[in-house]
Design a protein around this motif. Structure first.
Motif, PDB file in Angstrom:
ATOM      1  N   VAL A  42       0.865  -1.183   0.000  1.00 59.55           N
ATOM      2  CA  VAL A  42       0.000   0.000   0.000  1.00 59.55           C
ATOM      3  C   VAL A  42       0.900   1.231   0.000  1.00 59.55           C
ATOM      4  CG1 VAL A  42      -1.829   1.257   1.194  1.00 59.55           C
ATOM      5  CG2 VAL A  42      -1.758  -1.256   1.297  1.00 59.55           C
ATOM      6  N   SER A  43       0.866   1.979  -1.083  1.00 58.94           N
ATOM      7  CA  SER A  43       1.760   3.128  -1.227  1.00 58.94           C
ATOM      8  C   SER A  43       1.140   4.391  -0.639  1.00 58.94           C
ATOM      9  CB  SER A  43       2.105   3.357  -2.703  1.00 58.94           C
ATOM     10  OG  SER A  43       0.993   3.888  -3.392  1.00 58.94           O
ATOM     11  N   THR A  44       1.963   5.420  -0.500  1.00 65.83           N
ATOM     12  CA  THR A  44       1.482   6.735  -0.075  1.00 65.83           C
ATOM     13  C   THR A  44       0.986   7.558  -1.259  1.00 65.83           C
ATOM     14  OG1 THR A  44       3.679   7.735  -0.318  1.00 65.83           O
ATOM     15  CG2 THR A  44       3.146   6.761   1.825  1.00 65.83           C
ATOM     16  N   ILE A  45       1.222   7.057  -2.471  1.00 61.40           N
ATOM     17  CA  ILE A  45       0.822   7.778  -3.674  1.00 61.40           C
ATOM     18  C   ILE A  45      -0.699   7.880  -3.739  1.00 61.40           C
ATOM     19  CG2 ILE A  45       0.853   7.748  -6.199  1.00 61.40           C
ATOM     20  CD1 ILE A  45       3.565   8.354  -4.918  1.00 61.40           C
ATOM     21  N   ASP A  46      -1.180   9.055  -4.045  1.00 58.81           N
ATOM     22  CA  ASP A  46      -2.604   9.271  -4.268  1.00 58.81           C
ATOM     23  C   ASP A  46      -2.805   9.364  -5.782  1.00 58.81           C
ATOM     24  OD1 ASP A  46      -5.125  10.670  -4.751  1.00 58.81           O
ATOM     25  OD2 ASP A  46      -5.185  10.994  -2.587  1.00 58.81           O
ATOM     26  N   LEU A  47      -3.525   8.406  -6.343  1.00 63.29           N
ATOM     27  CA  LEU A  47      -3.657   8.333  -7.796  1.00 63.29           C
ATOM     28  C   LEU A  47      -4.244   9.611  -8.381  1.00 63.29           C
ATOM     29  CD1 LEU A  47      -3.479   6.743 -10.447  1.00 63.29           C
ATOM     30  CD2 LEU A  47      -5.742   5.804  -9.935  1.00 63.29           C
ATOM     31  N   VAL A  92       5.799   4.150   0.747  1.00 61.35           N
ATOM     32  CA  VAL A  92       4.983   2.988   1.136  1.00 61.35           C
ATOM     33  C   VAL A  92       4.448   3.201   2.540  1.00 61.35           C
ATOM     34  CG1 VAL A  92       5.023   0.519   1.683  1.00 61.35           C
ATOM     35  CG2 VAL A  92       6.095   1.351  -0.404  1.00 61.35           C
ATOM     36  N   LYS A  93       3.160   2.933   2.691  1.00 63.67           N
ATOM     37  CA  LYS A  93       2.471   3.147   3.972  1.00 63.67           C
ATOM     38  C   LYS A  93       2.398   1.875   4.801  1.00 63.67           C
ATOM     39  CE  LYS A  93      -0.926   5.994   4.078  1.00 63.67           C
ATOM     40  NZ  LYS A  93      -2.226   6.678   3.863  1.00 63.67           N
ATOM     41  N   LYS A  94       2.058   0.761   4.148  1.00 65.09           N
ATOM     42  CA  LYS A  94       1.949  -0.492   4.884  1.00 65.09           C
ATOM     43  C   LYS A  94       1.969  -1.677   3.927  1.00 65.09           C
ATOM     44  CE  LYS A  94      -3.139  -0.388   5.115  1.00 65.09           C
ATOM     45  NZ  LYS A  94      -4.305  -0.431   6.006  1.00 65.09           N
ATOM     46  N   ILE A  95       2.111  -2.879   4.516  1.00 68.23           N
ATOM     47  CA  ILE A  95       2.078  -4.139   3.780  1.00 68.23           C
ATOM     48  C   ILE A  95       0.892  -4.941   4.302  1.00 68.23           C
ATOM     49  CG2 ILE A  95       3.360  -6.212   3.137  1.00 68.23           C
ATOM     50  CD1 ILE A  95       4.725  -3.623   2.265  1.00 68.23           C
ATOM     51  N   THR A  96       0.083  -5.473   3.392  1.00 70.66           N
ATOM     52  CA  THR A  96      -1.041  -6.313   3.797  1.00 70.66           C
ATOM     53  C   THR A  96      -0.984  -7.636   3.047  1.00 70.66           C
ATOM     54  OG1 THR A  96      -2.614  -5.601   2.077  1.00 70.66           O
ATOM     55  CG2 THR A  96      -2.438  -4.215   4.048  1.00 70.66           C
TER      56      THR A  96
END
Length: 672
Positions: free
Chosen positions: A221-226, A468-472
């Motif tokens: 889960v990235s920090t990028i906002d599409l 990157v914000k988190k891994i799920t």
């Protein structure tokens, strides 16, 4: 007779007992050995079950990269040749369902390779293209003789938005190897572990099967906002169109790049560049070269061209920042107490430093200025005078504190090292100190500048830039959270507030950054115009770095335009125009509302295309008619603080050195 039978029975019993005893002995002493021999003589089937590479999603869960299943059509000639009546029905079904196959060629293959069990007939077909054959094959009542065909499953990487975000997302090659961006830096996280299916015929000719399931990769889960990324890329692309062939052939610039961050936590919301590439087809050069040019390239030349596209300009390219570095010089002075904020400086157009005359853009001088006015006017003369008070030791120390010359360690590959591109206490001369004070003769990267600038405007807190914000897992369960990492405090909150006040004036009160202003929003920022090496060739790297709103900034935008396609490149207003349009669309999207009265008139950027200039003028006219009684800034005061006219907004020296540039230039012309 009975006696003879008894003897025979006894002998047989003894023999059986002996045989049983011998078998028991063999089983006990050599059972494992003979079991392996028996098993080795049985027919085995073993196939790999591929894992699915994890998705990359934006901060809201929109898929940026995913893996979709496809199928290879495999023909087993040995199975068909074991029962010849199945050959023709199978060929008929194959040709019917896969039009690209030829019946005669299939017959020849079956005849020429009678024992070959792995023949790839079609590659990477989606399920809907194999479904017809699967239906026929499974209908044993009507099609009992279709046999010897199976489907090998694998995955291919897909990027739903093509080139959008490619510099951050990256791409993969065969074997699920990430080659750039998040695909590379989180390769092991995205990859899983293949499974295996084992099968063999036992002694009763029954097929026994064991399956070890594949372990799929995790989701990043990235920090990028599409949405923000799309806005940024649209503005960058439009700039290339608007400024193409204005004075020279080619696109709007050599390079254009943008970093958008949340200054409160180090999250990168968008990162874009021109030129870029399509992650779905990363080896396609046709967007930038004609087919004739591509055909004329050697393999090495093609690879060099591709590497140029694949590199993330925001991380890999070093350049002299120009006047966007001036706020850091002022902050160093305020933090060390060598500047109080109340100083005034007389700009007479130049400074004589160790026998070298270094000019300001306004060779007639800006006159008497405080620190605020020096930044608003981007006065090099005043900055050089500040550097004398700050001194070499303090200046070098604060360059280190702000992270210049050091990697940010952002979680993307390819970040450039710049430790050799800044001065040390021992190597810095008086001229170097003077020129470094306004962003000349030392090198940085966009991500270095972005991270440091965010700390200047958020109270002094330096957060490590990250994408990157988190891994799920595939079900959305969080495996790892990438906490916002506070590295250090660069300046005090008091210094941060002072710097923000100066930067506010630079944008919102008619300074050199006025063209980045969005009507109704409190904003601050700094411009830069850097003359590239070799000097005097008319090539410039222009930039703008800014934020909004003024209180607790939520958005930082940094824009670089490397060599604008114009006869006169030396205008930071090119970068300001891009930044202004990004701010104008992104602030409402983030639910950041206007916090200032709407001005009746906004300055018209002279480097915008004529149609955009006319649109702004029309809006100004409408606003003037509708808001004649509205509270507006004191225009007289704003104009008095403005020296960044199109004719004077020229020629800051700098950009693209290979190390600290030791200069003896006696006629250094610089500006905002």
């Amino acid at each position: 007779m009975q006696k003879k039978l008894l003897i025979v029975f006894s002998l047989i019993s003894v023999a059986l007992i002996g045989l049983i005893g011998r078998l028991m002995y063999i089983e006990y002493t050599s059972g494992a050995k003979y079991e392996k021999i028996v098993l080795s003589q049985q027919e085995y089937d073993s196939s790999t079950i591929p894992y699915r590479r994890g998705d990359i999603v934006d901060t809201k869960g929109t898929i940026l990269a995913t893996s979709t299943d496809v199928y290879n059509v495999i023909l087993d000639c040995k199975v068909l040749n074991n029962d010849e009546k199945k050959i023709e029905p199978t060929i008929t079904a194959l040709v019917q369902c896969f039009p690209d196959l030829n019946a005669d060629e299939l017959r020849q293959l079956i005849q020429n390779e009678p024992n070959k069990q792995y023949n790839v007939l079609e590659k990477r077909l989606p399920y809907d293209q194999i479904q017809g054959f699967v239906t026929l094959q499974e209908d044993k009542k009507n099609n009992p003789d279709i046999d010897g065909v199976w489907f090998e499953k694998e995955y291919i990487r897909k990027y739903p938005y093509g080139s959008i975000g490619s510099s951050v997302i990256g791409f993969t090659t065969s074997g699920n190897v990430g080659m750039a961006g998040i695909e590379n830096s989180y390769n092991s996280t995205l990859n899983g572990i293949n499974g295996r299916e084992y099968g063999y015929l036992n002694s009763d000719n029954n097929f026994e099967k064991t399956i070890k399931a594949a372990e799929d990769g995790n989701v990043v889960v990235s920090t990028i906002d599409l949405n923000i990324q799309s806005i940024v890329e649209e503005k960058v692309a439009q700039f290339q169109i608007d400024n193409a062939n204005v004075a020279r052939e080619g696109a709007g610039s050599k390079h254009t790049a943008v970093v958008v961050m949340n200054p409160q936590n180090g999250e990168v919301l968008a990162m874009a560049q021109y030129p870029n590439y399509d992650s779905s087809n990363p080896r396609d050069l046709s967007a930038y070269y004609t087919q004739e040019q591509i055909d004329a390239m050697s393999d090495d030349e093609k690879l060099d061209a591709l590497n140029g596209l694949w590199q993330n300009y925001c991380l890999t390219e070093t350049y002299e920042p120009g006047s966007t570095a001036k706020p850091f010089t002022v902050a160093a002075g305020l933090e060390t107490g060598t500047l109080s904020g109340d100083e005034t400086y007389l700009c007479d157009g130049s400074e004589l430093v160790s026998g070298s005359t270094i000019h300001c853009v306004n060779r007639n001088g800006h006159g008497l200025e405080g620190i605020r006015e020096a930044l608003m006017n981007s006065c090099n003369d005043a900055l050089m005078q500040m550097s004398y008070a700050i001194g070499v030791d303090n200046f070098v120390e604060y360059q280190k504190i702000f992270g210049f010359g050091q990697k940010t360690n952002i979680d993307l590959p390819g970040e450039a090292r710049t430790d050799s591109l800044i001065y040390t206490r021992d190597s810095m001369t008086a001229v170097d100190l003077a020129t470094n004070s306004f962003g000349q003769n030392f090198n940085t990267t966009m991500i270095q500048m972005s991270g440091a600038f965010c700390s200047l405007i958020n109270g002094g807190y330096y957060y490590q830039p990250h994408v990157v914000k988190k891994i799920t897992d595939e079900d959305g369960n969080t495996i790892q959270t990438m906490d916002n990492t506070l590295i250090k405090q660069t300046v005090s909150e008091a210094t941060s507030e002072k710097i923000k006040g100066y930067l506010y004036s630079t944008v919102s009160e008619g300074g050199t950054g006025k063209y980045a202003k969005v009507n109704g929003y409190s904003m601050g920022g700094k411009t830069g115009t850097a003359q590239k090496i070799p000097r005097g060739q008319g090539n410039y790297l222009v930039s703008f770095i800014g934020y909004a709103p003024q209180e607790k900034p939520q958005l930082m935008v940094y824009v670089i335009v490397d060599e604008p396609n114009a006869e006169d490149e030396a205008h930071s207003s090119y970068a300001q125009g891009i930044a202004q349009e990004i701010f104008a669309e992104t602030l409402p999207y983030l639910n950041i509302y206007p916090d200032e009265p709407m001005a009746a008139e906004m300055p018209v950027n002279p480097t915008l295309p004529e149609a955009k200039q006319q649109a702004i003028e029309a809006a100004n006219a409408a606003a003037s008619g509708q808001q004649a009684d509205a509270a507006v800034p004191d225009q007289t005061q704003a104009e008095e603080g403005t020296t960044d006219t199109p004719s004077s907004d020229i020629a800051e020296q700098g950009a693209a050195t290979t190390g600290p540039a030791v200069t003896n230039d006696v006629d250094v012309v610089t500006s905002e």
